[in-house]
Design an enzyme around this catalytic site. Sequence first.
Site, PDB file in Angstrom:
ATOM      1  N   LYS A  22       0.859  -1.203   0.000  1.00 48.50           N
ATOM      2  CA  LYS A  22       0.000   0.000   0.000  1.00 48.50           C
ATOM      3  C   LYS A  22       0.887   1.242   0.000  1.00 48.50           C
ATOM      4  CE  LYS A  22      -1.740   1.661   4.020  1.00 48.50           C
ATOM      5  NZ  LYS A  22      -1.497   3.084   4.331  1.00 48.50           N
ATOM      6  N   ASN A  23       1.919   1.245   0.856  1.00 48.27           N
ATOM      7  CA  ASN A  23       2.696   2.476   1.062  1.00 48.27           C
ATOM      8  C   ASN A  23       3.731   2.730  -0.014  1.00 48.27           C
ATOM      9  OD1 ASN A  23       1.106   2.924   3.224  1.00 48.27           O
ATOM     10  ND2 ASN A  23       2.613   2.327   4.766  1.00 48.27           N
ATOM     11  N   ARG A  92      -4.591  11.031   4.239  1.00 45.50           N
ATOM     12  CA  ARG A  92      -3.511  12.002   4.422  1.00 45.50           C
ATOM     13  C   ARG A  92      -2.562  11.985   3.240  1.00 45.50           C
ATOM     14  NH1 ARG A  92      -0.126  14.308   7.777  1.00 45.50           N
ATOM     15  NH2 ARG A  92       2.081  13.860   7.570  1.00 45.50           N
ATOM     16  N   CYS A 116      -5.102  12.553  12.311  1.00 45.06           N
ATOM     17  CA  CYS A 116      -5.951  11.352  12.271  1.00 45.06           C
ATOM     18  C   CYS A 116      -5.840  10.719  13.652  1.00 45.06           C
ATOM     19  CB  CYS A 116      -5.478  10.396  11.173  1.00 45.06           C
ATOM     20  SG  CYS A 116      -3.935   9.622  11.587  1.00 45.06           S
ATOM     21  N   ARG A 121       0.047  14.782  12.948  1.00 44.59           N
ATOM     22  CA  ARG A 121       0.655  14.527  11.633  1.00 44.59           C
ATOM     23  C   ARG A 121       0.756  15.801  10.783  1.00 44.59           C
ATOM     24  NH1 ARG A 121      -1.641   8.902   9.435  1.00 44.59           N
ATOM     25  NH2 ARG A 121       0.346   8.900   8.340  1.00 44.59           N
ATOM     26  N   ASP A 305       4.332   0.681  12.025  1.00 50.28           N
ATOM     27  CA  ASP A 305       3.086   0.080  11.524  1.00 50.28           C
ATOM     28  C   ASP A 305       2.909  -1.359  12.008  1.00 50.28           C
ATOM     29  OD1 ASP A 305       3.238   1.734   8.277  1.00 50.28           O
ATOM     30  OD2 ASP A 305       2.725   2.443  10.273  1.00 50.28           O
ATOM     31  N   ILE A 327       7.460   7.121  17.086  1.00 50.57           N
ATOM     32  CA  ILE A 327       7.183   7.821  15.827  1.00 50.57           C
ATOM     33  C   ILE A 327       5.898   8.645  15.912  1.00 50.57           C
ATOM     34  CG2 ILE A 327       6.702   7.532  13.350  1.00 50.57           C
ATOM     35  CD1 ILE A 327       9.555   6.806  13.956  1.00 50.57           C
ATOM     36  N   ARG A 397      -8.372  -0.356   4.748  1.00 46.39           N
ATOM     37  CA  ARG A 397      -7.449   0.587   4.113  1.00 46.39           C
ATOM     38  C   ARG A 397      -6.149  -0.101   3.726  1.00 46.39           C
ATOM     39  NH1 ARG A 397      -7.079   6.281   7.084  1.00 46.39           N
ATOM     40  NH2 ARG A 397      -5.928   6.599   5.164  1.00 46.39           N
TER      41      ARG A 397
END
Length: 420
Positions: A22-23, A92, A116, A121, A305, A327, A397
């Site tokens: 996804k990223n 985002r 979020c 962020r 994550d 983070i 997501r």
Amino acid sequence: MDRLLIRGGKKLQGTVRASGSKNAALPILVATLLTDEPCVLHRVPDLRDVRTTLKILEYLGKKVTYENGTVTISADGQLKNSLPYELVKQMRASFWVAGPLLARFLEAEIPLPGGCAIGVRPVDIHLKGFEKLGATCEMNAGNVILRAQELVPSKIVLRFPSVGATQNLLMCACLIEGETVLENVAKEPEIDDVIDFLNKMGADISTDDKGRLVIYGKKTLHGAEHEVVADRIESGSYMLAAAATRGDVTVTGCVPEHNAILLEDLQEAGFTLTVTNDSVRVHAYDGDIKPIRVRTAPYPGFATDLQAPWMTLMCLSDGTAEVDEDIFENRFMHAPELVRMGAQIVTEKSVARITGVKELSAAHVQASDLRGGMALVIAGLCAKGETEVERVYHIDRGYENLEEKLTSLGADIKRYNPEK
Ligand code: EPZ
């Protein structure tokens, strides 16, 4: 809204193939804005955030098709250089269109992404970088208006190796003739995949001996074809689900070295792994799970994550484990829900202390964010009885075909919508 019903207590068994990342897919899709020529992307995961990004590209004027994991994108007339709040508030990462639009039109108007669940962020690192590249940044009614007479190559040191800022500035610099150097950049594998795609488009990006990104910008970039790298966070999540359920699962089509720290920590916790160049097998293990302290950090450190799914495993350890989330400022929302399933977790600012319990108990819980939602799914897979997870849209997501993949590993998991 959809919910998941999980009848837990089964050991996951079998093989599951990692989806595309996804990223990596999101910034690569955005990078197609840098050219009017057609681009073809393979192994694009069918996720809510991908669908949102495709909608954004279409809104801006791209023609998009998406079939069996392959996305084709081509120009369909003049691109717009602004986005509506409706689209940005959903995700985002939509702010990352700023770099390409500024580079192409010397002007872009993008709503500031709100915070979020996991934190405020901000995007200060992005904006400071754009200013160094010659843009002015104005705020107006929640929108950032970026303008430049002319963009200039520059040397930029990021105050923090922000993934998004690295990608935004990198994409912008690709169309600024001259040498731009980005220092203290994020080194996540997804960045490498974006760089690989940009260079296939004719960009000239390299890493110097100090780990800085050196970009020689071009007037234009051309279309390209690319297969998205495997999703290391999805892969790691399935490894953790296997471990927590004491199962025996092989994750294929992944890049083990992208999960190096996780593999080390799993072995330290007592698990035996078999690792090949594109797969990781977590062997069944009935011994004590040792409590391991992890602290999240930019890559190659422990991935933020994976912090939530890891916490679920530590809930079943035979001692007290500690997780430092360094983070994001608010990434323990899964903890109270895990406590409702019998876990013993105390959080204080960025530290969670987990005292392992023999087993978790099924409960009705709700996801507050993507990875916290996955942590609750893993807990449901371990807990005897039926766990109901609400707000599954968070999980959709980032986890492609979640029920199908878990069912293929022997899980008893169903999706249902009480309103229907
Ligand atoms: C990316 O988000 C990922 N999202 C996140 O994954 C991931 O958690 C994060 O990188 C860190 O690895 C995508 O790639 C789409 P950052 P990003 O900028 O780019 C602060 C998931 O679950 N910061 O590296 O937004 C920020 O507040 C998602 O898949 C500033 O202060 O992350 C945060 O505390 C969640 N100013 C930290 O840096 C800035 O200008 C890391 O943020 C930018 C960031």
